[in-house]
Design a protein around this motif. Structure first.
Motif, short mmCIF file in Angstrom:
data_model
loop_
_atom_site.label_atom_id
_atom_site.label_comp_id
_atom_site.label_asym_id
_atom_site.label_seq_id
_atom_site.Cartn_x
_atom_site.Cartn_y
_atom_site.Cartn_z
N UNK A 304 -2.49 64.24 115.83
CA UNK A 304 -2.68 62.90 116.37
C UNK A 304 -3.43 62.96 117.70
N UNK A 305 -3.09 63.91 118.55
CA UNK A 305 -3.71 64.01 119.88
C UNK A 305 -3.81 65.47 120.30
N UNK A 306 -4.93 65.82 120.90
CA UNK A 306 -5.12 67.18 121.39
C UNK A 306 -4.36 67.44 122.68
N UNK A 307 -4.06 66.38 123.42
CA UNK A 307 -3.42 66.55 124.74
C UNK A 307 -1.99 66.02 124.80
N UNK A 308 -1.67 65.02 124.00
CA UNK A 308 -0.35 64.40 124.09
C UNK A 308 -0.12 63.63 125.36
N UNK A 309 -1.21 63.30 126.07
CA UNK A 309 -1.10 62.73 127.42
C UNK A 309 -1.19 61.21 127.46
N UNK A 310 -1.12 60.55 126.31
CA UNK A 310 -1.25 59.10 126.31
C UNK A 310 -0.34 58.47 125.27
N UNK A 311 -0.11 57.18 125.44
CA UNK A 311 0.65 56.39 124.47
C UNK A 311 0.04 55.00 124.42
N UNK A 312 -0.74 54.75 123.40
CA UNK A 312 -1.44 53.49 123.26
C UNK A 312 -0.56 52.31 122.92
N UNK A 313 0.69 52.57 122.56
CA UNK A 313 1.61 51.46 122.27
C UNK A 313 2.12 50.79 123.53
N UNK A 314 1.96 51.43 124.66
CA UNK A 314 2.26 50.88 125.99
C UNK A 314 3.68 50.30 126.11
N UNK A 315 4.71 51.07 125.77
CA UNK A 315 6.07 50.56 125.93
C UNK A 315 6.39 50.29 127.39
N UNK A 316 7.05 49.18 127.68
CA UNK A 316 7.26 48.81 129.09
C UNK A 316 8.58 48.09 129.33
N UNK A 317 9.46 48.04 128.34
CA UNK A 317 10.67 47.23 128.48
C UNK A 317 11.78 47.93 129.26
N UNK A 318 11.73 49.27 129.41
CA UNK A 318 12.83 49.99 130.05
C UNK A 318 12.39 50.83 131.25
N UNK A 319 11.17 51.40 131.22
CA UNK A 319 10.77 52.32 132.28
C UNK A 319 9.25 52.38 132.37
N UNK A 320 8.74 52.29 133.59
CA UNK A 320 7.32 52.50 133.86
C UNK A 320 7.16 53.40 135.08
N UNK A 321 5.98 53.96 135.20
CA UNK A 321 5.65 54.78 136.36
C UNK A 321 4.60 54.03 137.16
#
Length: 375
Positions: A304-321
Motif C-alpha cells: 500500500x505504501x513504501x513509507x507508511x508515513x501517511x493516512x489519507x483517511x484523516x481520522x480526527x475524532x480522538x487525537x491529532x498532532x
C-alpha cells in the motif's frame, strides 16, 4: 464643577496608588520566584539561550519506580515521549510544560542534536526541579546525519527506555553515542513511547481530555502502534519572533488534518523504525488509527505504501498532532536556511536565503507543505 473635579483628582490618586502597589507586589512575587527557582517562562527562555554547561553522561536515566512526583491518572500504563531537537531553546519550556503538566506524560527524553550540547546546563540545573526532573537529555550531536538522526534517536530511545523490549534487539544494539547502554532492567521503563518533534503537540479531541484515555481505548487493547495525523498551523501573518507562547501566537490552522502521521508505539511490540514517521511492529500486532476502535492503518503494508508515513483517511475524532511547523516568516526562514532542521536545508533557496516559494517547490518536485504558510 469644583466638587466633581476634586473628586476626580482624588479618585485618580487612589488609582495611581493602587497601581503602584500592584506593581510592587508583582515585582516582589517575581523576585521571590527567581530566588526559589520557580522562574517564569520568559526567564527560563533567557537562561536557555545563554547556558554554557559542563558535560554530563546520558546514562543517569530516571526510573519509573524511583520517581515520586509522577502525575495521577486512571490508567495503569505509562507513556513517554522521545524527541530530537536542535536550537529550540526559546520554545522548550512551553512544550515541556504542556506535555508534562497538561497531558500528564510521565517522562520525556530529549535528544539534543546541537553539536555544542546546548541543554547540558539546563539538564544539570533541573535534576531537583519538581517537574523538569522528569526530563532526560541525551546529546545526539551531529551523529548519523546521513542516516536519519530522527529515526536513529527513536530507535535508541525505545531500546534504552522502553519496557519489555525485545531482548535480542537490546543485546545486539550499538548506539552511536558514548555511554549509551541500557541501564534499566528489561521489565523496567515505559509501556508506550511517542515519537514527535519539539514543534508538535499531542492534542486529544472530542470526548477525550487525556492522552492516556485515548491510548486506553485505541491502542492498549490491541498492542502494536497508533498513528496520529498532523494538523498544520500557519504563521498567522507574523513576520518575526516575539516572546509569547507558540499556542497563543499561532491560532490559525488548516481546515482539515494533513495526511502525514506520527506514531505512538508499545515498546514490547517494537521491532524497528521505517522512518521518522512510522515504525514496524512484531506480529500479530498491527498499527492502528483513531478512525474507530480497532481501525487498521492501511499504509503499514508495503503493497500500500513504501513509507507508511501517511493516512489519507484523516481520522480526527480522538487525537491529532498540532504541528506549529512555520512559526513567523523570519523564524521559518532561519530554520530552513541558517540553522537547518532534521531534514536539512531542502526548503531553502540558497541564492536568496529565504524559504522556497510554492513555484520553486513545484519546479524542484518538493512537497508544498515545505513552503511558508501565511494563514
Amino acid at each position: 464643577m469644583a466638587m466633581y473635579s476634586s473628586s476626580s483628582r482624588s479618585g485618580g490618586g487612589q488609582t495611581i496608588a493602587f497601581l503602584l502597589l500592584a506593581c510592587a507586589l508583582f515585582l516582589c512575587n517575581v523576585l521571590f520566584s527567581v530566588s526559589n527557582d520557580c522562574s517564569s517562562t520568559i526567564r527560563n527562555e533567557s537562561e536557555l539561550m545563554t547556558y554554557n554547561p559542563p558535560d554530563i553522561q546520558p546514562s543517569n536515566a530516571i526510573l519509573i519506580n524511583q520517581t515520586s512526583t509522577l502525575p495521577k491518572h486512571n490508567q495503569t500504563f505509562t507513556i513517554g515521549i522521545c524527541t530530537i531537537i536542535k536550537d529550540m531553546d526559546a520554545y522548550l519550556n512551553e512544550w515541556l510544560d504542556y506535555h508534562l503538566l497538561a497531558m500528564d506524560i510521565e517522562l520525556i527524553y530529549l535528544y539534543d542534536h546541537s553539536s555544542e550540547f546546548h541543554l547540558k546546563n539546563w539538564y544539570e540545573n533541573t535534576r531537583t526541579h519538581p517537574v523538569y526532573k522528569r526530563v532526560h537529555v541525551i546529546h545526539w550531536g551531529d551523529l548519523v546525519i546521513s542516516q536519519g538522526p530522527q529515526a536513529k534517536a527513536f530507535t535508541d530511545c525505545i531500546l534504552r527506555f522502553g519496557k519489555n523490549v525485545e531482548y535480542n534487539m537490546v543485546r545486539n544494539y550499538q548506539s552511536p553515542t558514548k555511554s549509551a547502554e541500557r541501564t534499566l532492567n528489561i521489565t523496567e521503563g515505559l509501556d508506550y513511547l511517542a515519537h514527535i518533534d519539539g514543534d508538535e503537540f499531542l492534542v486529544p479531541k472530542g470526548d477525550y481530555n487525556s492522552i492516556h484515555d485515548v491510548i486506553g481505548d485505541y491502542l492498549h487493547p490491541y498492542g502494536g502502534a497508533l498513528t496520529m495525523n498532523w494538523m498544520l498551523f500557519g504563521s498567522a501573518n507574523k513576520s518575526m519572533y516575539s516572546p509569547i507562547p507558540v499556542m497563543k501566537r499561532f491560532q490559525y490552522r488548516d481546515e482539515v488534518p494533513f495526511g502525514v502521521i506520527k506514531t505512538i508505539v508499545k515498546a514490547s511490540d517494537f521491532i524497528g523504525v521505517r522512518n521518522a514517521h512510522s515504525v514496524r511492529v512484531k506480529a500479530p500486532a498491527l498499527i492502528r488509527t483513531t478512525k474507530h476502535k480497532g481501525a487498521i492503518h492501511k499504509a503499514q503494508f508495503l503493497n500500500v505504501s513504501k513509507t507508511g508515513a501517511s493516512d489519507g483517511e484523516l481520522p480526527s475524532s480522538a487525537l491529532l498532532l498540532h504541528h506549529y511547523r512555520y512559526m513567523s516568516n523570519k523564524e521559518y526562514d532561519d530554520k530552513n536556511c541558517n540553522r537547518g532542521h532534521m531534514a536539512g536545508k531542502k526548503a531553502c533557496n540558497g541564492r536568496t536565503g529565504k524559504t522556497l516559494t510554492l513555484e520553486e517547490l513545484s519546479e524542484k518536485g518538493k512537497p508544498f507543505h515545505f513552503s511558508n504558510n501565511n494563514w
